[in-house]
Design a protein around this motif. Structure first.
Motif, PDB file in Angstrom:
ATOM      1  N   ASP A 152      18.891 -43.581  48.345  1.00  0.00           N
ATOM      2  CA  ASP A 152      19.933 -44.227  49.137  1.00  0.00           C
ATOM      3  C   ASP A 152      20.154 -43.539  50.470  1.00  0.00           C
ATOM      4  O   ASP A 152      20.113 -42.327  50.564  1.00  0.00           O
ATOM      5  N   TRP A 153      20.406 -44.348  51.521  1.00  0.00           N
ATOM      6  CA  TRP A 153      20.567 -43.797  52.859  1.00  0.00           C
ATOM      7  C   TRP A 153      21.983 -43.326  53.143  1.00  0.00           C
ATOM      8  O   TRP A 153      22.208 -42.562  54.078  1.00  0.00           O
ATOM      9  N   ALA A 154      22.970 -43.826  52.386  1.00  0.00           N
ATOM     10  CA  ALA A 154      24.366 -43.622  52.784  1.00  0.00           C
ATOM     11  C   ALA A 154      24.678 -42.130  52.948  1.00  0.00           C
ATOM     12  O   ALA A 154      24.308 -41.323  52.091  1.00  0.00           O
ATOM     13  N   PRO A 155      25.355 -41.769  54.045  1.00  0.00           N
ATOM     14  CA  PRO A 155      25.628 -40.350  54.282  1.00  0.00           C
ATOM     15  C   PRO A 155      26.476 -39.719  53.182  1.00  0.00           C
ATOM     16  O   PRO A 155      26.369 -38.527  52.915  1.00  0.00           O
ATOM     17  N   ASP A 156      27.327 -40.531  52.537  1.00  0.00           N
ATOM     18  CA  ASP A 156      28.182 -39.972  51.489  1.00  0.00           C
ATOM     19  C   ASP A 156      27.538 -40.097  50.104  1.00  0.00           C
ATOM     20  O   ASP A 156      28.231 -40.145  49.088  1.00  0.00           O
ATOM     21  N   LYS A 157      26.210 -40.154  50.102  1.00  0.00           N
ATOM     22  CA  LYS A 157      25.496 -40.096  48.814  1.00  0.00           C
ATOM     23  C   LYS A 157      24.386 -39.061  48.880  1.00  0.00           C
ATOM     24  O   LYS A 157      23.591 -38.951  47.967  1.00  0.00           O
ATOM     25  N   ARG A 158      24.357 -38.309  49.966  1.00  0.00           N
ATOM     26  CA  ARG A 158      23.250 -37.368  50.153  1.00  0.00           C
ATOM     27  C   ARG A 158      23.534 -36.030  49.470  1.00  0.00           C
ATOM     28  O   ARG A 158      24.651 -35.725  49.103  1.00  0.00           O
ATOM     29  N   LEU A 159      22.480 -35.226  49.432  1.00  0.00           N
ATOM     30  CA  LEU A 159      22.607 -33.892  48.843  1.00  0.00           C
ATOM     31  C   LEU A 159      23.640 -33.043  49.594  1.00  0.00           C
ATOM     32  O   LEU A 159      24.413 -32.315  48.976  1.00  0.00           O
ATOM     33  N   THR A 160      23.675 -33.167  50.908  1.00  0.00           N
ATOM     34  CA  THR A 160      24.661 -32.396  51.680  1.00  0.00           C
ATOM     35  C   THR A 160      26.077 -32.787  51.274  1.00  0.00           C
ATOM     36  O   THR A 160      26.975 -31.957  51.215  1.00  0.00           O
ATOM     37  N   PHE A 161      26.266 -34.081  50.971  1.00  0.00           N
ATOM     38  CA  PHE A 161      27.596 -34.552  50.568  1.00  0.00           C
ATOM     39  C   PHE A 161      27.993 -33.957  49.215  1.00  0.00           C
ATOM     40  O   PHE A 161      29.094 -33.425  49.053  1.00  0.00           O
ATOM     41  N   THR A 162      27.093 -34.038  48.240  1.00  0.00           N
ATOM     42  CA  THR A 162      27.462 -33.546  46.907  1.00  0.00           C
ATOM     43  C   THR A 162      27.644 -32.024  46.923  1.00  0.00           C
ATOM     44  O   THR A 162      28.537 -31.483  46.272  1.00  0.00           O
ATOM     45  N   PHE A 163      26.825 -31.347  47.709  1.00  0.00           N
ATOM     46  CA  PHE A 163      26.954 -29.892  47.820  1.00  0.00           C
ATOM     47  C   PHE A 163      28.294 -29.521  48.462  1.00  0.00           C
ATOM     48  O   PHE A 163      29.034 -28.671  47.952  1.00  0.00           O
ATOM     49  N   ALA A 164      28.601 -30.184  49.573  1.00  0.00           N
ATOM     50  CA  ALA A 164      29.829 -29.852  50.304  1.00  0.00           C
ATOM     51  C   ALA A 164      31.084 -30.212  49.508  1.00  0.00           C
ATOM     52  O   ALA A 164      32.071 -29.466  49.516  1.00  0.00           O
ATOM     53  N   THR A 165      31.065 -31.348  48.810  1.00  0.00           N
ATOM     54  CA  THR A 165      32.254 -31.722  48.034  1.00  0.00           C
ATOM     55  C   THR A 165      32.431 -30.789  46.830  1.00  0.00           C
ATOM     56  O   THR A 165      33.560 -30.422  46.491  1.00  0.00           O
ATOM     57  N   SER A 166      31.310 -30.385  46.220  1.00  0.00           N
ATOM     58  CA  SER A 166      31.425 -29.417  45.101  1.00  0.00           C
ATOM     59  C   SER A 166      32.106 -28.149  45.606  1.00  0.00           C
ATOM     60  O   SER A 166      33.026 -27.612  44.967  1.00  0.00           O
ATOM     61  N   LEU A 167      31.644 -27.681  46.760  1.00  0.00           N
ATOM     62  CA  LEU A 167      32.191 -26.444  47.337  1.00  0.00           C
ATOM     63  C   LEU A 167      33.668 -26.611  47.693  1.00  0.00           C
ATOM     64  O   LEU A 167      34.497 -25.750  47.380  1.00  0.00           O
ATOM     65  N   THR A 168      33.993 -27.732  48.327  1.00  0.00           N
ATOM     66  CA  THR A 168      35.385 -27.980  48.742  1.00  0.00           C
ATOM     67  C   THR A 168      36.319 -28.011  47.530  1.00  0.00           C
ATOM     68  O   THR A 168      37.404 -27.416  47.552  1.00  0.00           O
ATOM     69  N   LEU A 169      35.890 -28.681  46.472  1.00  0.00           N
ATOM     70  CA  LEU A 169      36.720 -28.761  45.266  1.00  0.00           C
ATOM     71  C   LEU A 169      36.913 -27.379  44.652  1.00  0.00           C
ATOM     72  O   LEU A 169      38.002 -27.038  44.184  1.00  0.00           O
ATOM     73  N   ARG A 170      35.850 -26.562  44.679  1.00  0.00           N
ATOM     74  CA  ARG A 170      35.950 -25.203  44.116  1.00  0.00           C
ATOM     75  C   ARG A 170      36.888 -24.330  44.942  1.00  0.00           C
ATOM     76  O   ARG A 170      37.596 -23.472  44.405  1.00  0.00           O
ATOM     77  N   ILE A 171      36.872 -24.557  46.261  1.00  0.00           N
ATOM     78  CA  ILE A 171      37.786 -23.807  47.128  1.00  0.00           C
ATOM     79  C   ILE A 171      39.222 -24.289  46.911  1.00  0.00           C
ATOM     80  O   ILE A 171      40.162 -23.501  46.835  1.00  0.00           O
ATOM     81  N   ALA A 172      39.368 -25.620  46.792  1.00  0.00           N
ATOM     82  CA  ALA A 172      40.705 -26.199  46.648  1.00  0.00           C
ATOM     83  C   ALA A 172      41.356 -25.795  45.329  1.00  0.00           C
ATOM     84  O   ALA A 172      42.568 -25.622  45.249  1.00  0.00           O
ATOM     85  N   GLN A 173      40.518 -25.667  44.278  1.00  0.00           N
ATOM     86  CA  GLN A 173      41.058 -25.261  42.969  1.00  0.00           C
ATOM     87  C   GLN A 173      40.157 -24.186  42.357  1.00  0.00           C
ATOM     88  O   GLN A 173      39.262 -24.493  41.559  1.00  0.00           O
ATOM     89  N   PRO A 174      40.401 -22.941  42.730  1.00  0.00           N
ATOM     90  CA  PRO A 174      39.551 -21.862  42.218  1.00  0.00           C
ATOM     91  C   PRO A 174      39.606 -21.791  40.686  1.00  0.00           C
ATOM     92  O   PRO A 174      40.616 -22.130  40.073  1.00  0.00           O
TER      93      PRO A 174
END
Ligand SMILES: [Zn+2]
Length: 246
Positions: free
Chosen positions: A103-125
Motif C-alpha cells: 500500500d502507498w498510503a503514508p499512514d500505512k508505511r513502516l515509518t508510520f508504524t515505527f513512529a506511532t509505536s515509539l510515540t505510544l511508548r513515550i506517552a505511556q511508559p
C-alpha cells in the motif's frame, strides 16, 4: 489454525479483503471497526455486526464520523490510521495490527508504524506498545488465497459506491476483481468477457479515475517499491482471466 496473535492484540478491521484476511491469518483475535461515515459505511457496518455476532471478541463499532468529513476524492482520509491507532491503544490494546498489503498510503508505511509505536511508548511508559503491519510484503491476492472463501464471501465488502451488491465498476471493486483472479478465486462481482490486457489493468482505476499517465504522475515515491509485486499480481490475474470459460 496457526496463531501468531499475542494476548492483547487488536486488528483494525475495515471489512475489506485485506483486513479480514489479516485478522484470519493472526488466528482471529480481537478487532474493531471505526465508522468514519463514508459513503460505503452502511454495508461495512452491517457486515461487521454480523461478524461480531459470530465472533464476540470483536469490539462494538466506534463512532468516528466526525473524521469522515476529511475524506478526499481518492477516498483517503488523512490521519484516519493515526486516530484509529491511538484509539485502539486507549481501548486497552498494546499490539495494534494494521493491514497494508503493498500500500502507498503514508499512514500505512513502516515509518508510520515505527513512529506511532515509539510515540505510544513515550506517552505511556511501561507498556510495550507495538503497531505493526505483518503482511505488508504480501499482495492482496496472496492474502485472499490464504483465507477461507466463505469468510470473505460472507463478510468482506470493498466498494467505494456503497451499493449492495458492490457496483463492480469502481477502483475498489476493480482491485478486488484482479486480486481474486490472481488468487485463483471467482471475482466477487461480474466480470465481462473479452477484455484486453489494458482493459483488465484499467479495472484498478475504476470508471472515473483518470488516465494511466495521470495515475503514474500521482504515484508516491514509496509506491514504487510495490510496482513489481503489483505487476506480478496483474500477470497472474491476466493468465487466470484468459483461462476462464466464456
Ligand atoms: Zn464498487
Amino acid at each position: 489454525m496457526p496463531s501468531t496473535a499475542r494476548p492483547n492484540t487488536i486488528v483494525l478491521l475495515s471489512m475489506g479483503y485485506d483486513s479480514l484476511s489479516t485478522w484470519h491469518q493472526l488466528g482471529r483475535p480481537a478487532a474493531v471497526y471505526f465508522d468514519v461515515g463514508s459513503q460505503y459505511t452502511d454495508p461495512e457496518v452491517d457486515r461487521y455486526h454480523r461478524l461480531r455476532t459470530a465472533f464476540p471478541q470483536l469490539l462494538p463499532v466506534q463512532d468516528m464520523r466526525w473524521l469522515g468529513r476529511q475524506e478526499r476524492h481518492d477516498r483517503w482520509v488523512p490521519l484516519r490510521n493515526l486516530v484509529m491507532t491511538v484509539a485502539a491503544a486507549a481501548l486497552g490494546y498494546d499490539d495494534i495490527v494494521m493491514s497494508a498489503p503493498s500500500d502507498w498510503a503514508p499512514d500505512k508505511r513502516l515509518t508510520f508504524t515505527f513512529a506511532t509505536s515509539l510515540t505510544l511508548r513515550i506517552a505511556q511508559p511501561g507498556v510495550g506498545y507495538r503497531v505493526r503491519r505483518p503482511f505488508s510484503h504480501w499482495t492482496k491476492a496472496k492474502l485472499i488465497a490464504a483465507t477461507p472463501p466463505k469468510l470473505l464471501e460472507e463478510y468482506a465488502y470493498s466498494c467505494y459506491e456503497g451499493t449492495e451488491p458492490p457496483c463492480g465498476r469502481c477502483a475498489a471493486c476493480g482491485r478486488a476483481i484482479i486480486a481474486h483472479l490472481a488468487a485463483g478465486r471467482e471475482p466477487p462481482t461480474e466480470l465481462r468477457p473479452g477484455l484486453s490486457f489494458g482493459e483488465l489493468m484499467d479495472l484498478r482505476r475504476g470508471r472515473t479515475n483518470g488516465s494511466r499517465l495521470a495515475e503514474a504522475s500521482r504515484m508516491r515515491p514509496g509506491e514504487l517499491v510495490y510496482v513489481p509485486l503489483r505487476g506480478w499480481e496483474l500477470l497472474r490475474a491476466w493468465d487466470a482471466y484468459r483461462r476462464r470459460p466464456v
